[in-house]
Design an enzyme around this catalytic site. Structure first.
Site, PDB file in Angstrom:
ATOM      1  N   HIS A   1       0.811  -1.225   0.000  1.00 35.09           N
ATOM      2  CA  HIS A   1       0.000   0.000   0.000  1.00 35.09           C
ATOM      3  C   HIS A   1       0.852   1.287   0.000  1.00 35.09           C
ATOM      4  O   HIS A   1       0.854   2.061  -0.944  1.00 35.09           O
ATOM      5  CB  HIS A   1      -0.902   0.039   1.234  1.00 35.09           C
ATOM      6  CG  HIS A   1      -1.797  -1.135   1.406  1.00 35.09           C
ATOM      7  ND1 HIS A   1      -2.840  -1.407   0.548  1.00 35.09           N
ATOM      8  CD2 HIS A   1      -1.816  -2.117   2.335  1.00 35.09           C
ATOM      9  CE1 HIS A   1      -3.475  -2.493   0.963  1.00 35.09           C
ATOM     10  NE2 HIS A   1      -2.874  -2.956   2.036  1.00 35.09           N
TER      11      HIS A   1
HETATM   12  C1  BDR Z   1      -3.374   1.146   5.088  1.00 36.61           C
HETATM   13  O1  BDR Z   1      -3.748   0.764   6.402  1.00 36.61           O
HETATM   14  C2  BDR Z   1      -2.620   0.624   7.203  1.00 36.61           C
HETATM   15  O2  BDR Z   1      -2.788  -0.443   8.084  1.00 36.61           O
HETATM   16  C3  BDR Z   1      -1.445   0.482   6.258  1.00 36.61           C
HETATM   17  O3  BDR Z   1      -0.257   0.979   6.843  1.00 36.61           O
HETATM   18  C4  BDR Z   1      -1.854   1.291   5.065  1.00 36.61           C
HETATM   19  O4  BDR Z   1      -1.513   2.653   5.230  1.00 36.61           O
HETATM   20  C5  BDR Z   1      -3.915   0.121   4.116  1.00 36.61           C
HETATM   21  O5  BDR Z   1      -5.296   0.058   4.207  1.00 36.61           O
END
Ligand code: BDR
Ligand code: CA
Length: 316
Positions: A243
């Protein structure tokens, strides 16, 4: 080309950790003015500590870290330790960083730095709940003048959510803050689950990074391996979604992503759909089309970039 000036707001977090190591390594492309941390995946105290750990691994103690908001604007905190491990950095061997974080609060530093900067000179990246960014915008709306764009990891449309049926974690964790940010006139580039789910850290890709052997590459491989073998990301062969490195990769190589222009409203009230991002592509229905919504990512190109930049980590 001279490096792009960046401020990086994050809540490390395993994938924030990889994004930080990428940004630290990419000295030729990014001038990181400062890191601001926020409560999210783990508490505000731990996200600041984790940023310090990664900064030290990357030999980038020239970059200051400012700890920020400890709670969302209105809702109660929702951490994601089940996903990122108790420390927030999976099973990365931890230590107490040599250098403390700065005394100034992240929001004060953001406001002061942006007010002093030339028009449209700074790219603001946000890979956690948007509490720091929204608080700064609410306190001093004119900071938008200095922002070139806000590159956000957050939101979901066609992929559905990863916390509820329709909400992605960063937006769900502080929907009121996200609504404040999307409602500004600043140009926003949004990397939601529709695009981050296309970028998968397969065991082969992790192996290629691990073989670089330098401390940042080894730490990146450790973080990605932890994410890959979480039950939620099974089967491991498909790889965990990458992500938070997406907005950083885009700043370095914009051609790695494709977008559609849109308007975004965030659901803040409903218990069923809080944190849902309503992505409206129709300009006749929603004329305030200030968001580019990520629809396609070149996963192989992103891993190649990560590999190339990590290979230069530690070099001046
Ligand atoms: C996002 O949620 C967090 O847990 C991760 O770091 C990322 O930024 C993904 O949905
Ligand atoms: Ca994050």
């Amino acid at each position: 080309m001279s490096p792009l000036t960046v401020i990086f707001d994050c809540d490390p977090g395993v994938d924030d950790g990889v994004a930080l190591l990428l940004a630290f390594a990419a000295r030729d492309a990014l001038k990181v003015l400062g890191i601001t941390t926020v409560a999210g995946n783990v508490s505000a105290k731990l996200t600041a500590r984790n940023a310090g750990v990664l900064r030290e691994i990357a030999l980038r103690e020239d970059v200051p870290i400012y700890a920020g908001c400890e709670r969302p604007l209105k809702r109660s905190p929702i951490e994601a330790g089940h996903f990122h491990g108790e420390s927030g950095l999976g099973d990365l061997p931890l230590f107490e960083p040599r250098h403390a974080v700065e005394a100034e609060h992240a929001v004060d530093w953001l406001i002061q730095t942006l007010l002093a900067a030339p028009a449209r000179s700074i790219a603001l990246v946000a890979t956690g709940p948007l509490t720091n960014v929204a608080t700064a915008l609410l306190r001093e709306p004119s900071i938008t003048n200095a922002i070139r764009e806000i590159a956000i990891m957050g939101g979901a449309r066609s992929e559905g959510g990863n916390i509820t049926a329709s909400a992605e974690y960063n937006i769900y964790a502080d929907p009121h803050a996200a609504q404040v940010v999307f409602a500004t006139d600043v140009e926003i580039v949004a990397f939601g689950l529709d695009v981050t789910h296309q970028v998968r850290a397969t065991p082969e890709r992790i192996d290629t990074i691990a073989r670089l052997g330098n401390p940042s590459a080894v730490a990146t491989a450790n973080l990605l391996t932890f994410a890959t073998y979480l039950p939620a990301n099974s089967p491991a062969a498909q790889g965990a979604p990458l992500h938070d490195p997406c907005p950083i990769a885009w700043l370095i190589e914009p051609a790695l992503f494709e977008f559609r222009r849109c308007h975004i409203e965030v659901e803040t009230e409903s218990t069923l759909t809080a944190g849902h991002t309503a992505v409206e592509f129709r300009a006749d229905v929603a004329p305030h089309q200030n968001v580019r919504w990520g629809v396609r990512a070149n996963a192989a190109g992103i891993f190649d970039l990560l590999h190339r930049k990590l290979a230069q980590s530690g070099k001046a």
